[in-house]
Design a protein around this motif. Structure first.
Motif, PDB file in Angstrom:
ATOM      1  N   ASP A 299       3.059  -3.496 -13.799  1.00  0.00           N
ATOM      2  CA  ASP A 299       3.718  -3.724 -12.671  1.00  0.00           C
ATOM      3  C   ASP A 299       2.490  -3.897 -11.231  1.00  0.00           C
ATOM      4  OD1 ASP A 299       1.476  -1.720 -11.744  1.00  0.00           O
ATOM      5  OD2 ASP A 299       2.096  -0.144 -12.408  1.00  0.00           O
ATOM      6  N   PRO A 300       2.882  -4.622  -9.671  1.00  0.00           N
ATOM      7  CA  PRO A 300       2.092  -5.453  -9.593  1.00  0.00           C
ATOM      8  C   PRO A 300       0.782  -4.959  -8.773  1.00  0.00           C
ATOM      9  CG  PRO A 300       4.276  -5.105  -8.428  1.00  0.00           C
ATOM     10  CD  PRO A 300       4.506  -4.062  -9.120  1.00  0.00           C
ATOM     11  N   THR A 301       0.220  -4.012  -9.723  1.00  0.00           N
ATOM     12  CA  THR A 301      -0.999  -3.203  -9.217  1.00  0.00           C
ATOM     13  C   THR A 301      -2.112  -3.405  -9.879  1.00  0.00           C
ATOM     14  OG1 THR A 301      -0.899  -1.344 -10.598  1.00  0.00           O
ATOM     15  CG2 THR A 301      -0.078  -1.272  -8.509  1.00  0.00           C
ATOM     16  N   ASN A 302      -1.230  -4.694 -11.411  1.00  0.00           N
ATOM     17  CA  ASN A 302      -2.201  -5.174 -12.301  1.00  0.00           C
ATOM     18  C   ASN A 302      -2.793  -6.678 -12.235  1.00  0.00           C
ATOM     19  OD1 ASN A 302      -2.026  -3.180 -13.946  1.00  0.00           O
ATOM     20  ND2 ASN A 302       0.219  -3.530 -14.831  1.00  0.00           N
ATOM     21  N   ILE A 303      -1.935  -7.939 -10.707  1.00  0.00           N
ATOM     22  CA  ILE A 303      -2.027  -8.414 -10.227  1.00  0.00           C
ATOM     23  C   ILE A 303      -2.595  -8.717  -9.399  1.00  0.00           C
ATOM     24  CG2 ILE A 303      -0.637 -10.735 -10.170  1.00  0.00           C
ATOM     25  CD1 ILE A 303       1.932  -9.409 -10.657  1.00  0.00           C
ATOM     26  N   PRO A 304      -3.850 -10.149  -9.555  1.00  0.00           N
ATOM     27  CA  PRO A 304      -5.023  -9.992  -8.574  1.00  0.00           C
ATOM     28  C   PRO A 304      -4.591 -10.146  -7.638  1.00  0.00           C
ATOM     29  CG  PRO A 304      -5.668 -11.605 -10.628  1.00  0.00           C
ATOM     30  CD  PRO A 304      -4.046 -10.286 -10.998  1.00  0.00           C
ATOM     31  N   TYR A 305      -5.145  -9.388  -6.591  1.00  0.00           N
ATOM     32  CA  TYR A 305      -4.656  -9.094  -5.096  1.00  0.00           C
ATOM     33  C   TYR A 305      -4.997 -10.152  -4.110  1.00  0.00           C
ATOM     34  CZ  TYR A 305      -1.842  -7.146  -1.390  1.00  0.00           C
ATOM     35  OH  TYR A 305      -1.231  -6.626   0.219  1.00  0.00           O
TER      36      TYR A 305
ATOM     37  N   PHE B  91       0.724  -1.071   0.272  1.00  0.00           N
ATOM     38  CA  PHE B  91       0.373   0.591   0.333  1.00  0.00           C
ATOM     39  C   PHE B  91       0.812   1.098   0.042  1.00  0.00           C
ATOM     40  CE2 PHE B  91      -2.422   3.213   1.868  1.00  0.00           C
ATOM     41  CZ  PHE B  91      -3.888   3.238   1.140  1.00  0.00           C
ATOM     42  N   LYS B  92       1.744   1.514   0.542  1.00  0.00           N
ATOM     43  CA  LYS B  92       2.967   2.350   0.795  1.00  0.00           C
ATOM     44  C   LYS B  92       3.382   2.464  -1.120  1.00  0.00           C
ATOM     45  CE  LYS B  92       4.033   1.790   5.932  1.00  0.00           C
ATOM     46  NZ  LYS B  92       5.195   1.841   6.530  1.00  0.00           N
ATOM     47  N   ARG B  93       3.688   1.560  -1.336  1.00  0.00           N
ATOM     48  CA  ARG B  93       4.549   2.074  -2.541  1.00  0.00           C
ATOM     49  C   ARG B  93       3.525   2.551  -3.866  1.00  0.00           C
ATOM     50  NH1 ARG B  93       9.604   1.092  -3.872  1.00  0.00           N
ATOM     51  NH2 ARG B  93       9.996   0.165  -6.380  1.00  0.00           N
ATOM     52  N   TYR B  94       2.483   1.650  -3.437  1.00  0.00           N
ATOM     53  CA  TYR B  94       1.504   2.171  -5.659  1.00  0.00           C
ATOM     54  C   TYR B  94       0.231   2.554  -4.460  1.00  0.00           C
ATOM     55  CZ  TYR B  94       4.622  -1.606  -7.140  1.00  0.00           C
ATOM     56  OH  TYR B  94       5.327  -2.163  -7.262  1.00  0.00           O
ATOM     57  N   GLU B  95       0.286   3.542  -3.345  1.00  0.00           N
ATOM     58  CA  GLU B  95      -0.795   3.808  -3.017  1.00  0.00           C
ATOM     59  C   GLU B  95      -0.749   5.401  -4.076  1.00  0.00           C
ATOM     60  OE1 GLU B  95      -2.486   6.674   0.531  1.00  0.00           O
ATOM     61  OE2 GLU B  95      -0.174   6.143   0.761  1.00  0.00           O
ATOM     62  N   LYS B  96       0.361   5.705  -4.932  1.00  0.00           N
ATOM     63  CA  LYS B  96      -0.366   6.515  -5.698  1.00  0.00           C
ATOM     64  C   LYS B  96      -0.216   6.733  -6.816  1.00  0.00           C
ATOM     65  CE  LYS B  96       2.848   9.910  -2.878  1.00  0.00           C
ATOM     66  NZ  LYS B  96       4.290  10.835  -2.865  1.00  0.00           N
ATOM     67  N   ARG B  97      -0.792   6.013  -6.930  1.00  0.00           N
ATOM     68  CA  ARG B  97      -0.879   4.933  -8.736  1.00  0.00           C
ATOM     69  C   ARG B  97      -2.543   4.101  -8.352  1.00  0.00           C
ATOM     70  NH1 ARG B  97       4.356   1.406 -11.283  1.00  0.00           N
ATOM     71  NH2 ARG B  97       5.926   3.000 -10.450  1.00  0.00           N
TER      72      ARG B  97
END
Length: 730
Positions: A343-349, A179-185
């Motif tokens: 980036d990892p935001t495209n992979i189901p979490y 969450f910290k790394r990709y919050e701004k995306r």
């Protein structure tokens, strides 16, 4: 358990006097001799006071006495419910029951037991059961045709009952580093999800036995991408008592195929499976498997899933079978878009999946490398400027010559490392595409798909049933006999190709169903472990299933019973004496007088107790767990309002003022919860309910007092689940 890890069998460990806190040998050596140890109940103990024990004890099985012949039988063998062991309870052993039937004496009237078939059906359980019965009927006909006999002579799997015992709306939180790394995306902090538990019972020797358990997560149309309209098959577990054995794999495959069919009809487009067998000594859902039941190897389990998905593909449920690596780490993958940064935001979490835990470790490693690189660059720039005496240049970002962070100049570091971690085991992360690639891409983009026409065939591909249909037609044109193939495929292929409706909105027609110990597989596993509800023998599996059904039919029944501090037996009936001065010490009515008077203190130190302590007598015959008609929702809302409002004159609510008075009493009460203050106990229960549903992230502070410490304690159960997930990733 030592913290979040299980102490191995035959290993030595250390425990406190009440045997509630445990330390393994390495953790015990790290304890400081001079510092007091804080226990879970708030008390303190010194290292020298801990007892050394060996983890080789076997739980003593409870006994029950026959009211006729006064013989003693194991409660498990007699299928006796210890939770009903009141003074009015009666028991008649099988021998006395048969004698009474021979003498034509009316047997003792017993309360009718409720079975698995008496559990309420829902839409999903009915569809799964009907689909299972249809699959088994086809298998019976195939076997009869193969043997050359009538279907009535074929052995059948009878008395099967599928039920959904938990259907809860939850929110899965994103872990901190991600969450910290990709919050701004724009990556969300949580994903709304429906968690469901599906069980299969079979009646064996007249007794229902729990054989199969399945936990699934359903991320609906209101969930943000990349989880939108996806399902995740989280955990599957079974025991080998299914009869006849030849139908066991067919049955379990049919349940999964029918579930995929059901979620596809509701508008989900992709199903994800992590094929990962449990490690030795671990249980997923059912506690303590039979010793002779083998744990499948990695390759065997992958083959088992692929065989199931091939069946689903032949029936038109699944369009394409792939892997997570091929979909998101290849240029032509289904999850790779041309206009989207990979980036990892495209992979189901998914919670409990391999990706979230691995991404956390990778981000921590990348952060350390980036910090070291940053310090190295800063040191280099400073030294160059000092030698040249020039002003710093090139710091402007966002220009054509120096795009900086505005343009993606290279692949994401976390994504690269994650791809390397997945490539050697990509066959374990299975992706079943239920709908077309165009539809899933439209869903991920956020397009309105309410009027999207149903597409059952992937563009450029044809299902196996369609290929069979074409072959049969060519065979007929050539003068051959293809009517048998045509008849088998016609109902499936033509019916599937002609259905062109709109896709559903994934709204669940079944109402939410909460179960205190089935809400997560870890809760059910802990419930079975604490009560020694095991599946290692058929007799134990019968008794465990009986107790599970009892709690499902009686949600208000106590899940755990207090044990006597002297004889260590569960106090099921009579009088329970609770110590007012100790946090959790109880005595049964048989041990109370000898322990309090010191009569047994000379025999063993475990019978010694402070004579100055006072006890409360609690009658176990009267149920304290009866449901109360009090509505808790208004009280929770009032609690939230009370600590967020500024008070009078802005707030004129009398209830708000009363709630604050109760809180002031809770802070200054001299009796406290430990000594039995009813007001404090009820207020703390209300705080605990709020803490379980609190939506504030764990890293942030909640305005409700005491919510943060309670949530930290609740996190231990979640950490225990994450530890299991981490062991699955090793």
């Amino acid at each position: 358990m030592c913290g979040m890890q299980r102490i191995r069998r035959k290993d030595y460990y250390y425990t406190d006097q009440k045997k509630q806190n445990h330390w393994c040998q390495p953790c015990y050596e790290q304890l400081k001799t001079s510092a007091p140890i804080l226990l879970d109940d708030g008390c303190e103990a010194m290292k020298k006071d801990l007892q050394k024990l060996k983890n080789d004890a076997l739980a003593e099985e409870g006994w029950v006495e026959c009211d006729e012949c006064h013989s003693w039988v194991h409660q498990i063998c007699a299928l006796f419910n210890g939770r009903k062991n009141k003074s009015t309870a009666s028991y008649q052993c099988p021998k006395c029951h048969l004698k009474a039937r021979e003498k034509k004496v009316a047997p003792q009237k017993q309360k009718v037991m409720q079975f698995a078939k008496d559990l309420a059906h829902c839409v999903m359980s009915e569809k799964l059961q009907n689909g299972l019965m249809a699959t088994l009927n086809k298998e019976y006909e195939r076997r009869a045709k193969e043997v050359g006999c009538s279907v009535s002579k074929i052995p059948k799997a009878c008395e099967l009952h599928i039920r959904v015992v938990s259907n809860m709306e939850k929110k899965h939180s994103v872990r901190d580093e991600m969450f910290k790394r990709y919050e701004k995306r724009g990556f969300p902090s949580e994903f709304p999800v429906r968690s469901k538990c599906i069980l299969l019972f079979q009646t064996i020797h007249g007794v229902d036995v729990l054989l199969f358990g399945l936990y699934v997560y359903e991320y609906g149309h209101d969930c943000p991408p990349p989880n939108r309209r996806r399902v995740y098959i989280s955990y599957i577990d079974s025991v080998q008592y299914f009869t006849p054995r030849c139908y066991r794999t067919i049955t379990y495959h049919a349940i999964l195929v029918e579930y995929l069919r059901y979620v596809k009809e509701r508008g989900f487009h992709t199903a994800h499976i992590w094929s990962c067998p449990p490690m030795k000594g671990d249980d997923y859902i059912l506690y303590c498997h039979p010793h002779q039941q083998k744990t499948p190897k990695d390759e065997m389990l992958c083959s088992w899933y692929h065989e199931m998905l091939e069946k689903a593909k032949n029936e038109g449920v699944v369009l394409k079978i792939g892997t997570l690596h091929d979909d998101y780490f290849k240029q032509d993958g289904v999850g790779v878009a041309d206009d989207v940064t990979s980036d990892p935001t495209n992979i189901p979490y998914f919670e409990g999946d391999y990706v979230p835990g691995e991404v956390e470790n990778i981000i921590k490693e990348v952060n350390v490398q980036e910090e070291a690189r940053r310090k190295e660059i800063e040191g280099t720039h400073v030294s160059k400027r000092r030698r040249s005496g020039q002003k710093p240049m090139g710091k402007k970002r966002g220009t054509r010559s120096n795009p900086g962070e505005l343009v993606n100049q290279g692949p994401d570091k976390v994504m690269l490392k994650l791809g390397l971690a997945l490539i050697n085991m990509k066959q374990n992360f299975i992706v079943a595409h239920l709908r077309s690639r165009k539809f899933s891409a439209a869903v991920d983009r956020g397009d309105d798909v309410t009027n999207w026409k149903d597409e059952n065939v992937e563009p450029g591909e044809e299902s196996n049933s369609t290929n069979q249909l074409i072959k049969s037609l060519k065979k007929i044109d050539a003068g051959g006999d293809g009517t048998d193939v045509l008849s088998n495929v016609q109902s499936e292929s033509f019916g599937t190709l002609r259905r062109r409706g709109t896709i559903s909105s994934t709204v669940d027609v079944d109402m939410p169903l909460e179960s205190e110990f089935f809400d997560s597989r870890q809760q059910f596993l802990n419930f079975c472990t604490a009560n020694h509800f095991q599946f290692d023998e058929l007799r134990r599996a019968k008794h465990t299933s009986m107790m599970v059904l009892y709690h499902l039919h009686n949600p208000s029944a106590p899940k755990f019973l207090q044990s006597c501090g002297s004889c260590y037996r569960e106090i099921t009936h009579g009088i329970r004496y609770h110590c007012k001065d100790c946090s959790s010490f109880d005595l049964c009515q048989d041990c109370y007088k000898p322990v309090v008077t010191g009569l047994w203190a000379q025999r063993d130190k475990r019978f010694a107790h402070d004579k100055s302590h006072r006890f409360n007598a609690i009658n176990m015959e009267t149920s304290n767990e009866t449901q109360k008609s009090r509505a808790l929702k208004p009280h929770l809302e009032l609690l939230q309002h009370c600590f967020t409002c500024s008070g009078p004159p802005q707030c004129s609510s009398l209830n708000c003022h009363r709630m604050k008075d109760i809180f002031n009493h809770f802070k200054s009460c001299k009796i406290s919860i430990r000594n039995g203050c009813k007001v404090c106990r009820r207020f703390f229960a209300l705080l605990s309910m709020h803490a379980r549903k609190c939506s504030v992230r764990v890293t942030e502070r909640c305005p409700i007092p005491y919510c943060d410490p309670i949530r930290e304690r609740n996190q231990r159960l979640k950490q225990q689940q994450q530890l299991m997930d981490d062991r699955r990733r090793q």
